[in-house]
Design an enzyme around this catalytic site. Sequence first.
Site, PDB file in Angstrom:
ATOM      1  N   GLY A  21      -2.170  -3.296  12.194  1.00 31.06           N
ATOM      2  CA  GLY A  21      -0.970  -3.579  11.404  1.00 31.06           C
ATOM      3  C   GLY A  21       0.109  -2.540  11.682  1.00 31.06           C
ATOM      4  CB  THR A  46      -0.331  -9.460   7.869  1.00 33.96           C
ATOM      5  OG1 THR A  46      -1.126  -8.298   7.581  1.00 33.96           O
ATOM      6  CG2 THR A  46      -0.453 -10.458   6.741  1.00 33.96           C
ATOM      7  CG  LEU A  72     -18.634  -4.461   7.681  1.00 32.58           C
ATOM      8  CD1 LEU A  72     -18.736  -3.085   7.003  1.00 32.58           C
ATOM      9  CD2 LEU A  72     -17.167  -4.860   7.831  1.00 32.58           C
ATOM     10  CB  SER A  86      -4.651  -4.296   2.063  1.00 34.08           C
ATOM     11  OG  SER A  86      -3.982  -4.905   0.993  1.00 34.08           O
ATOM     12  CE1 TYR A 156      -0.964  -4.629  -1.292  1.00 32.28           C
ATOM     13  CE2 TYR A 156       0.814  -3.904  -2.724  1.00 32.28           C
ATOM     14  CZ  TYR A 156       0.037  -3.726  -1.590  1.00 32.28           C
ATOM     15  OH  TYR A 156       0.267  -2.647  -0.765  1.00 32.28           O
ATOM     16  CE  LYS A 160      -3.569  -2.058  -1.124  1.00 28.07           C
ATOM     17  NZ  LYS A 160      -4.131  -1.425   0.062  1.00 28.07           N
TER      18      LYS A 160
HETATM   19  P1  NAD Z   1       0.395  -4.719   7.617  1.00 28.74           P
HETATM   20  O1  NAD Z   1       0.319  -6.096   7.079  1.00 28.74           O
HETATM   21  O2  NAD Z   1       1.241  -4.493   8.821  1.00 28.74           O
HETATM   22  O3  NAD Z   1      -1.040  -4.116   7.912  1.00 28.74           O
HETATM   23  C1  NAD Z   1      -2.202  -4.491   7.221  1.00 28.74           C
HETATM   24  C2  NAD Z   1      -3.258  -4.807   8.252  1.00 28.74           C
HETATM   25  O4  NAD Z   1      -4.496  -5.111   7.591  1.00 28.74           O
HETATM   26  C3  NAD Z   1      -2.897  -6.003   9.117  1.00 28.74           C
HETATM   27  O5  NAD Z   1      -3.059  -5.670  10.473  1.00 28.74           O
HETATM   28  C4  NAD Z   1      -3.905  -7.082   8.697  1.00 28.74           C
HETATM   29  O6  NAD Z   1      -4.194  -7.989   9.735  1.00 28.74           O
HETATM   30  C5  NAD Z   1      -5.098  -6.230   8.273  1.00 28.74           C
HETATM   31  N1  NAD Z   1      -5.994  -6.888   7.343  1.00 28.74           N
HETATM   32  C6  NAD Z   1      -5.690  -7.537   6.191  1.00 28.74           C
HETATM   33  N2  NAD Z   1      -6.807  -7.982   5.601  1.00 28.74           N
HETATM   34  C7  NAD Z   1      -7.853  -7.617   6.397  1.00 28.74           C
HETATM   35  C8  NAD Z   1      -9.256  -7.793   6.331  1.00 28.74           C
HETATM   36  N3  NAD Z   1      -9.809  -8.452   5.310  1.00 28.74           N
HETATM   37  N4  NAD Z   1     -10.023  -7.285   7.319  1.00 28.74           N
HETATM   38  C9  NAD Z   1      -9.464  -6.616   8.357  1.00 28.74           C
HETATM   39  N5  NAD Z   1      -8.128  -6.429   8.478  1.00 28.74           N
HETATM   40  C10 NAD Z   1      -7.343  -6.921   7.499  1.00 28.74           C
HETATM   41  O7  NAD Z   1       0.909  -3.807   6.396  1.00 28.74           O
HETATM   42  P2  NAD Z   1       1.169  -2.246   6.327  1.00 28.74           P
HETATM   43  O8  NAD Z   1       2.484  -2.067   5.707  1.00 28.74           O
HETATM   44  O9  NAD Z   1       0.884  -1.601   7.624  1.00 28.74           O
HETATM   45  O10 NAD Z   1       0.088  -1.781   5.262  1.00 28.74           O
HETATM   46  C11 NAD Z   1      -1.053  -1.013   5.613  1.00 28.74           C
HETATM   47  C12 NAD Z   1      -1.724  -0.514   4.349  1.00 28.74           C
HETATM   48  O11 NAD Z   1      -0.841   0.353   3.638  1.00 28.74           O
HETATM   49  C13 NAD Z   1      -2.117  -1.615   3.366  1.00 28.74           C
HETATM   50  O12 NAD Z   1      -3.329  -1.262   2.746  1.00 28.74           O
HETATM   51  C14 NAD Z   1      -0.994  -1.588   2.357  1.00 28.74           C
HETATM   52  O13 NAD Z   1      -1.408  -2.085   1.113  1.00 28.74           O
HETATM   53  C15 NAD Z   1      -0.669  -0.106   2.313  1.00 28.74           C
HETATM   54  N6  NAD Z   1       0.697   0.158   1.853  1.00 28.74           N
HETATM   55  C16 NAD Z   1       1.754  -0.051   2.680  1.00 28.74           C
HETATM   56  C17 NAD Z   1       3.036   0.197   2.211  1.00 28.74           C
HETATM   57  C18 NAD Z   1       4.256   0.010   3.070  1.00 28.74           C
HETATM   58  O14 NAD Z   1       5.369   0.187   2.557  1.00 28.74           O
HETATM   59  N7  NAD Z   1       4.173  -0.299   4.345  1.00 28.74           N
HETATM   60  C19 NAD Z   1       3.226   0.640   0.894  1.00 28.74           C
HETATM   61  C20 NAD Z   1       2.115   0.810   0.084  1.00 28.74           C
HETATM   62  C21 NAD Z   1       0.840   0.597   0.573  1.00 28.74           C
END
Ligand code: NAD
Length: 323
Positions: A21, A46, A72, A86, A156, A160
């Site tokens: 991600g 995603t 896994l 996530s 969501y 968390k």
């Molecule tokens: P993103 O959607 O780009 O990355 C999330 C990744 O998790 C994706 O690659 C998706 O394919 C993978 N994923 C989802 N469900 C999965 C599963 N069941 N098994 C394996 N892979 C799975 O989003 P991001 O912004 O990079 O977020 C990364 C993490 O950081 C998340 O946990 C998100 O909740 C947390 N987060 C991000 C932000 C932000 O502003 N970017 C803010 C708060 C928290």
Amino acid sequence: MTTVVANHFGGRHVLVTGGAGFLGSHLCEALLGRGARVTCWDNESTGSEENVAHLAVHPGFTYRPCDVTGPLPSVEHADVVMHLASIASPLAYARLPIDTLRSGSAGTLQMLELAAKHDARFVVSSTSEVYGDPEVHPQHEGYWGHVNPVGPRAVYDESKRFAEAAVVGARREWGVDAGIVRIFNTYGPRMAVDDGRVVPTFLDQAVRGLPLTVAGDGSQTRSLCYVDDTVEALVRMAACDVPGPVNVGNPDEHTILELAQVVVALTGSSSPIEHVPMPEDDPQRRRPDITRARTELGWEPTVPLRDGLRRTLDWYLARSPVR
Ligand code: NAD
Ligand code: UDP
């Protein structure tokens, strides 16, 4: 105070879930840069393998498509587990509510079990969303939050909150060295342009000359952190035994209308601003209190908003030149 220098991880093996991600791919890159070997698991719901394709040549990097809520794959001894998998954007979790709940609950428990088995450090990427639509400002880690458990964001937010409780339980029952990072809005290159979050949406609209869709009157605020800063904090959490929760974000707070105006100015766009309906339960104000990150991780953000937006725009333009 934690100081993480180049080669700090010297050969240690880090498992990054959600590593294909936006944040995860930058984290894999940063860890490899500090000497770690990195295994990346992602179900590409995603994210995309394309985000880590450039790391495939690195001898310390392994990518494995995998859903953290299912069976896994086997993995060699892990020293650290960074659990980022996530669904993360409001559009995506509205589309995939059950997957969102599963990743935060079943997925987090599975990854904690794995960390317990490997005696590994564990870090979960929680979120400022655990504070909901906050009644305390700025938000400090001692605040319990104001979340609507049956609203559109609940899948969501509650996933968390469950993940955080799971970390606390696993520390107590299994003795896992587990930590919680509460990430505030982070942006930068590789954020999916169509994932609905505000920075990629506004940049895309501005570059294409489309109206910038500001929700409501745009007076709601966010405090935006550039990806390199957030990733540095994640790396520091990986390298220490701080339990958290630790807020990670940039306290530089702006209204969404101001953000739209900055994006228009930065891109030199002629796009107008169009006000669209405010989503239900959209938090009105958000700004992290980062005292704990400063004292316990020796961390604070360094990239100003305009610089970060410029870097993100450059990436976007290089990837998809203006049509
Ligand atoms: P993103 O959607 O780009 O990355 C999330 C990744 O998790 C994706 O690659 C998706 O394919 C993978 N994923 C989802 N469900 C999965 C599963 N069941 N098994 C394996 N892979 C799975 O989003 P991001 O912004 O990079 O977020 C990364 C993490 O950081 C998340 O946990 C998100 O909740 C947390 N987060 C991000 C932000 C932000 O502003 N970017 C803010 C708060 C928290
Ligand atoms: N937002 C907006 N226009 C958009 C996308 C988002 O005005 O096209 C607003 C959204 O309503 C919220 C803020 O920008 O007030 C941040 O939204 P995002 O989805 O990026 O993150 P979150 O709401 O999860 O903090």
